[in-house]
Motif scaffolding. Structure first.
Motif, short mmCIF file in Angstrom:
data_model
loop_
_atom_site.label_atom_id
_atom_site.label_comp_id
_atom_site.label_asym_id
_atom_site.label_seq_id
_atom_site.Cartn_x
_atom_site.Cartn_y
_atom_site.Cartn_z
N UNK A 1 0.87 -1.17 0.00
CA UNK A 1 0.00 0.00 0.00
C UNK A 1 0.91 1.22 0.00
N UNK A 2 0.52 2.24 -0.74
CA UNK A 2 1.36 3.43 -0.89
C UNK A 2 0.87 4.57 0.01
N UNK B 1 -4.06 8.54 -2.41
CA UNK B 1 -5.30 8.16 -3.08
C UNK B 1 -5.30 8.50 -4.56
N UNK B 2 -4.19 9.04 -5.07
CA UNK B 2 -4.10 9.39 -6.49
C UNK B 2 -3.09 10.50 -6.70
N UNK B 3 -2.84 10.84 -7.98
CA UNK B 3 -1.89 11.90 -8.31
C UNK B 3 -2.41 12.68 -9.52
N UNK B 4 -2.35 14.00 -9.42
CA UNK B 4 -2.84 14.87 -10.50
C UNK B 4 -1.88 16.04 -10.69
N UNK C 1 -11.37 14.08 7.25
CA UNK C 1 -12.53 13.42 6.65
C UNK C 1 -12.99 14.05 5.33
N UNK C 2 -12.06 14.74 4.64
CA UNK C 2 -12.38 15.32 3.33
C UNK C 2 -11.17 15.14 2.41
N UNK C 3 -11.37 15.20 1.09
CA UNK C 3 -10.24 15.11 0.16
C UNK C 3 -9.33 16.32 0.31
N UNK C 4 -8.03 16.10 0.12
CA UNK C 4 -7.04 17.18 0.22
C UNK C 4 -5.85 16.83 -0.69
#
Length: 299
Positions: free
Chosen positions: A91-92, A126-129, A139-142
């Protein structure tokens, strides 16, 4: 007695045939051993001894030459199939390499700042952009800039429940620590009023993530949670185990009263917990290890 040669045998056969036709061996003279060449001159013209009495043997020098048979090639050696060893699942995480790195609401410097990240702490990846890592914060995306972070790999558990519990915890990183915060439930699964997702102490955080991730009911405090599951020593700790510690104010107490803190072990000396400031993933310090009491394995 010498064994008759091939010609002598033929003459003997001829004599036998002649006798049958009224002739005797005397009509052709004696046939001494070893004089085949002279006897041949005395045979009547056209003599053809019966083939039935000739030995069916061909002298070695008259044997037909057998064609050489090609050597059979040995079958190709077939290597046994390689046994593929399954790779461990990983897991990353986002490893923060700078101090006071801004945590933003979107992938860019034009987005608002939601908080700051400490050096050497971890956040869920959770990802890369466009050079920004996506994570969970309060408890929110950041988002965190990849310029001040690196990817950190950690071995995952084979138990999906453990990974689900940890995932719930990573969503809440950055949530403020409040001693005696309202628990999510009463210890048996009955939800409590006035629970606030924006504040936790160490035991209420563990209770919440175990229920949300795996529907496991942990008790209300560290001193009751320590009786749940199977006790494990420091050397036996595995990802997903609860770790119980004493602290400065309780280290001199005895029995269960020594217990003052609980954290979730992730592996490689990392824990997810909240202690006096906010929920985070960090390395276990030498001082905290000196306060370690025992681990409890829930799964």
């Amino acid at each position: 007695m010498k064994k008759p040669t091939r010609i002598a045998a033929a003459l003997m056969a001829f004599a036998a045939a002649a006798t049958m036709s009224g002739c005797t061996a005397a009509d052709y003279g004696n046939i001494p051993d070893g004089e085949d060449n002279e006897i041949i001159d005395q045979l009547p013209d056209g003599f053809d001894p019966p083939s039935a009495v000739l030995p069916d043997v061909v002298p070695p020098d008259e044997q037909p030459v057998q064609p050489e048979q090609p050597e059979e090639e040995a079958p190709p050696t077939v290597a046994p199939p390689e046994i593929e060893v399954p790779k461990a699942k990983t897991v990353s995480y986002i490893g923060v390499t700078g101090d006071g790195v801004n945590i933003r609401s979107g992938a860019g410097t034009n987005y608002g700042i939601k908080g700051t990240a400490e050096k050497s702490t971890l956040y869920a990846l959770d990802g890369e952009t466009n050079g920004w890592y996506k994570t969970g914060y309060k408890n929110k995306p950041a988002y965190l800039s990849a310029k001040y972070c690196k990817s950190v790999e950690m071995e995952a558990s084979d138990n999906e429940k453990i990974e689900a519990v940890i995932a719930e915890g990573t969503k809440l990183l950055g949530t403020v620590y409040v001693y005696g915060a309202i628990r999510y439930h009463d210890g048996s699964g009955k939800l409590l009023k006035n629970f606030d997702i924006n504040e936790f102490d160490c035991s209420s955080l563990m209770q919440y993530i175990f229920y949300k991730g795996a529907y496991v009911n942990l008790h209300l405090t560290t001193r009751t949670q320590i009786y749940q599951g199977k006790t494990v020593s420091k050397s036996q700790l595995k990802r997903g185990d609860l770790m119980f510690f004493t602290n400065e104010s309780r280290k001199d107490k005895v029995g269960v009263e020594r217990v003052g803190h609980v954290a979730l072990y992730l592996g490689d000396n990392w824990i997810l917990h909240t202690a006096s400031d906010y929920a985070k993933i960090e390395q276990i310090s030498a001082k905290r290890w000196s306060y370690f009491i025992q681990g409890q394995r829930i799964f």
